[in-house]
Design a protein around this motif. Structure first.
Motif, PDB file in Angstrom:
ATOM      1  N   GLY A   1     -16.435  -6.397  -8.987  1.00  9.87           N
ATOM      2  CA  GLY A   1     -14.985  -6.411  -8.967  1.00  9.87           C
ATOM      3  C   GLY A   1     -14.355  -7.047 -10.189  1.00  9.87           C
ATOM      4  O   GLY A   1     -13.337  -7.718 -10.085  1.00  9.87           O
TER       5      GLY A   1
ATOM      6  N   LYS B   1       0.823  -1.208   0.000  1.00  6.31           N
ATOM      7  CA  LYS B   1       0.000   0.000   0.000  1.00  6.31           C
ATOM      8  C   LYS B   1       0.859   1.261   0.000  1.00  6.31           C
ATOM      9  O   LYS B   1       0.565   2.217  -0.721  1.00  6.31           O
ATOM     10  CB  LYS B   1      -0.937  -0.004   1.209  1.00  6.31           C
ATOM     11  CG  LYS B   1      -1.898   1.157   1.205  1.00  6.31           C
ATOM     12  CD  LYS B   1      -2.860   1.083   2.364  1.00  6.31           C
ATOM     13  CE  LYS B   1      -3.784   2.276   2.354  1.00  6.31           C
ATOM     14  NZ  LYS B   1      -4.689   2.281   3.481  1.00  6.31           N
TER      15      LYS B   1
ATOM     16  N   ARG C   1       2.319   1.849  -3.468  1.00  5.17           N
ATOM     17  CA  ARG C   1       1.288   2.328  -4.387  1.00  5.17           C
ATOM     18  C   ARG C   1       1.006   3.804  -4.143  1.00  5.17           C
ATOM     19  O   ARG C   1       0.928   4.600  -5.076  1.00  5.17           O
ATOM     20  CB  ARG C   1      -0.006   1.521  -4.230  1.00  5.17           C
ATOM     21  CG  ARG C   1      -1.112   1.995  -5.168  1.00  5.17           C
ATOM     22  CD  ARG C   1      -2.417   1.270  -4.932  1.00  5.17           C
ATOM     23  NE  ARG C   1      -3.039   1.597  -3.676  1.00  5.17           N
ATOM     24  CZ  ARG C   1      -3.771   2.687  -3.445  1.00  5.17           C
ATOM     25  NH1 ARG C   1      -3.953   3.596  -4.368  1.00  5.17           N
ATOM     26  NH2 ARG C   1      -4.309   2.885  -2.271  1.00  5.17           N
TER      27      ARG C   1
ATOM     28  N   PHE D   1     -10.100   4.381  -8.060  1.00  8.94           N
ATOM     29  CA  PHE D   1      -9.730   3.566  -6.908  1.00  8.94           C
ATOM     30  C   PHE D   1     -10.399   2.218  -7.083  1.00  8.94           C
ATOM     31  O   PHE D   1     -11.571   2.141  -7.455  1.00  8.94           O
ATOM     32  CB  PHE D   1     -10.184   4.190  -5.587  1.00  8.94           C
ATOM     33  CG  PHE D   1      -9.862   3.313  -4.405  1.00  8.94           C
ATOM     34  CD1 PHE D   1      -8.577   3.250  -3.912  1.00  8.94           C
ATOM     35  CD2 PHE D   1     -10.829   2.525  -3.818  1.00  8.94           C
ATOM     36  CE1 PHE D   1      -8.258   2.418  -2.847  1.00  8.94           C
ATOM     37  CE2 PHE D   1     -10.533   1.695  -2.756  1.00  8.94           C
ATOM     38  CZ  PHE D   1      -9.238   1.652  -2.266  1.00  8.94           C
ATOM     39  N   ARG D   2      -9.635   1.167  -6.831  1.00  5.11           N
ATOM     40  CA  ARG D   2     -10.226  -0.168  -6.926  1.00  5.11           C
ATOM     41  C   ARG D   2      -9.994  -0.919  -5.623  1.00  5.11           C
ATOM     42  O   ARG D   2      -8.916  -0.857  -5.037  1.00  5.11           O
ATOM     43  CB  ARG D   2      -9.676  -0.943  -8.101  1.00  5.11           C
ATOM     44  CG  ARG D   2      -8.243  -1.334  -7.997  1.00  5.11           C
ATOM     45  CD  ARG D   2      -7.833  -2.205  -9.171  1.00  5.11           C
ATOM     46  NE  ARG D   2      -6.415  -2.443  -9.156  1.00  5.11           N
ATOM     47  CZ  ARG D   2      -5.817  -3.371  -8.414  1.00  5.11           C
ATOM     48  NH1 ARG D   2      -6.513  -4.155  -7.643  1.00  5.11           N
ATOM     49  NH2 ARG D   2      -4.503  -3.500  -8.444  1.00  5.11           N
ATOM     50  N   SER D   3     -11.028  -1.586  -5.178  1.00  2.00           N
ATOM     51  CA  SER D   3     -10.912  -2.490  -4.047  1.00  2.00           C
ATOM     52  C   SER D   3     -11.169  -3.892  -4.586  1.00  2.00           C
ATOM     53  O   SER D   3     -11.376  -4.073  -5.786  1.00  2.00           O
ATOM     54  CB  SER D   3     -11.917  -2.128  -2.951  1.00  2.00           C
ATOM     55  OG  SER D   3     -13.235  -2.343  -3.404  1.00  2.00           O
ATOM     56  N   ASN D   4     -11.173  -4.878  -3.735  1.00  2.00           N
ATOM     57  CA  ASN D   4     -11.408  -6.238  -4.202  1.00  2.00           C
ATOM     58  C   ASN D   4     -12.809  -6.420  -4.771  1.00  2.00           C
ATOM     59  O   ASN D   4     -12.996  -7.185  -5.719  1.00  2.00           O
ATOM     60  CB  ASN D   4     -11.198  -7.233  -3.059  1.00  2.00           C
ATOM     61  CG  ASN D   4      -9.743  -7.404  -2.723  1.00  2.00           C
ATOM     62  OD1 ASN D   4      -8.873  -7.141  -3.540  1.00  2.00           O
ATOM     63  ND2 ASN D   4      -9.471  -7.836  -1.504  1.00  2.00           N
ATOM     64  N   CYS D   5     -13.779  -5.725  -4.205  1.00  2.00           N
ATOM     65  CA  CYS D   5     -15.169  -5.931  -4.596  1.00  2.00           C
ATOM     66  C   CYS D   5     -15.751  -4.846  -5.485  1.00  2.00           C
ATOM     67  O   CYS D   5     -16.769  -5.070  -6.138  1.00  2.00           O
ATOM     68  CB  CYS D   5     -16.042  -6.039  -3.347  1.00  2.00           C
ATOM     69  SG  CYS D   5     -15.617  -7.433  -2.305  1.00  2.00           S
ATOM     70  N   HIS D   6     -15.154  -3.665  -5.529  1.00  2.00           N
ATOM     71  CA  HIS D   6     -15.742  -2.541  -6.256  1.00  2.00           C
ATOM     72  C   HIS D   6     -14.677  -1.701  -6.943  1.00  2.00           C
ATOM     73  O   HIS D   6     -13.488  -1.824  -6.650  1.00  2.00           O
ATOM     74  CB  HIS D   6     -16.540  -1.653  -5.300  1.00  2.00           C
ATOM     75  CG  HIS D   6     -17.706  -2.349  -4.685  1.00  2.00           C
ATOM     76  ND1 HIS D   6     -18.857  -2.651  -5.366  1.00  2.00           N
ATOM     77  CD2 HIS D   6     -17.879  -2.856  -3.442  1.00  2.00           C
ATOM     78  CE1 HIS D   6     -19.703  -3.281  -4.574  1.00  2.00           C
ATOM     79  NE2 HIS D   6     -19.119  -3.422  -3.391  1.00  2.00           N
ATOM     80  N   ILE D   7     -15.141  -0.815  -7.827  1.00  3.45           N
ATOM     81  CA  ILE D   7     -14.268   0.164  -8.458  1.00  3.45           C
ATOM     82  C   ILE D   7     -14.979   1.508  -8.439  1.00  3.45           C
ATOM     83  O   ILE D   7     -16.198   1.578  -8.600  1.00  3.45           O
ATOM     84  CB  ILE D   7     -13.849  -0.260  -9.887  1.00  3.45           C
ATOM     85  CG1 ILE D   7     -12.726   0.630 -10.395  1.00  3.45           C
ATOM     86  CG2 ILE D   7     -15.018  -0.291 -10.840  1.00  3.45           C
ATOM     87  CD1 ILE D   7     -11.893   0.005 -11.475  1.00  3.45           C
ATOM     88  N   TYR D   8     -14.219   2.563  -8.189  1.00  4.04           N
ATOM     89  CA  TYR D   8     -14.760   3.908  -8.031  1.00  4.04           C
ATOM     90  C   TYR D   8     -14.027   4.856  -8.975  1.00  4.04           C
ATOM     91  O   TYR D   8     -12.817   4.704  -9.180  1.00  4.04           O
ATOM     92  CB  TYR D   8     -14.545   4.413  -6.600  1.00  4.04           C
ATOM     93  CG  TYR D   8     -15.019   3.473  -5.520  1.00  4.04           C
ATOM     94  CD1 TYR D   8     -16.259   3.642  -4.926  1.00  4.04           C
ATOM     95  CD2 TYR D   8     -14.222   2.419  -5.093  1.00  4.04           C
ATOM     96  CE1 TYR D   8     -16.685   2.784  -3.919  1.00  4.04           C
ATOM     97  CE2 TYR D   8     -14.644   1.557  -4.095  1.00  4.04           C
ATOM     98  CZ  TYR D   8     -15.882   1.742  -3.516  1.00  4.04           C
ATOM     99  OH  TYR D   8     -16.303   0.888  -2.525  1.00  4.04           O
TER     100      TYR D   8
ATOM    101  N   SER E   1     -19.530   4.665  -9.418  1.00  8.08           N
ATOM    102  CA  SER E   1     -18.926   3.478  -8.817  1.00  8.08           C
ATOM    103  C   SER E   1     -19.872   2.293  -8.937  1.00  8.08           C
ATOM    104  O   SER E   1     -21.041   2.445  -9.286  1.00  8.08           O
ATOM    105  CB  SER E   1     -18.606   3.723  -7.344  1.00  8.08           C
ATOM    106  OG  SER E   1     -19.789   3.782  -6.585  1.00  8.08           O
TER     107      SER E   1
END
Length: 117
Positions: free
Chosen positions: A66, A4, A7, A29-36, A52
């Motif tokens: 995701g 982190k 990055r 921004f991307r997380s494991n389950c979503h993208i924003y 998002s």
């Protein structure tokens, strides 16, 4: 340094270059389950458009938030909302993520939607 921190270090360098130009930026921004995705003003203090996979109208069409197809939907949506706000050109801020997979799918969909970067 952990993943982190490295990055975020990469992201800081990119944001410094964009801030010098006073350009409107498309941040991802991307997380494991979503993208924003957000379109942020040149001064960096105001969000002009956002999209998002967390939004209810986007989630009803997707089985998984995701993956690359979900990122493409968010890319098209952010392009529509940015054009509605009167924004044609942006600087792409990938927040230190590799330009690959979901981030690439979102960027290509935003370009197809009419944003220039």
């Amino acid at each position: 340094m952990n993943k982190k921190e490295t990055r975020l270090r990469r992201a800081r360098k990119t944001r410094a270059v964009i801030a010098e130009k006073k350009a409107v930026r498309l941040t991802v921004f991307r997380s494991n389950c979503h993208i924003y995705a957000q379109v942020i003003s040149g001064c960096g203090s105001k969000v002009l458009a956002a999209a998002s996979t967390v939004e209810a109208d986007v989630r009803k069409d997707l089985s998984n938030g995701g993956n690359a197809s979900a990122a493409a939907v968010v890319g098209k949506l952010i392009a529509e909302r940015a054009k509605a706000a009167g924004i044609e050109a942006v600087a792409f801020d990938r927040a230190g993520f590799k330009y690959h997979g979901r981030v690439k799918a979102l960027a290509e969909a935003a370009r197809e939607g009419g944003l220039k970067f």
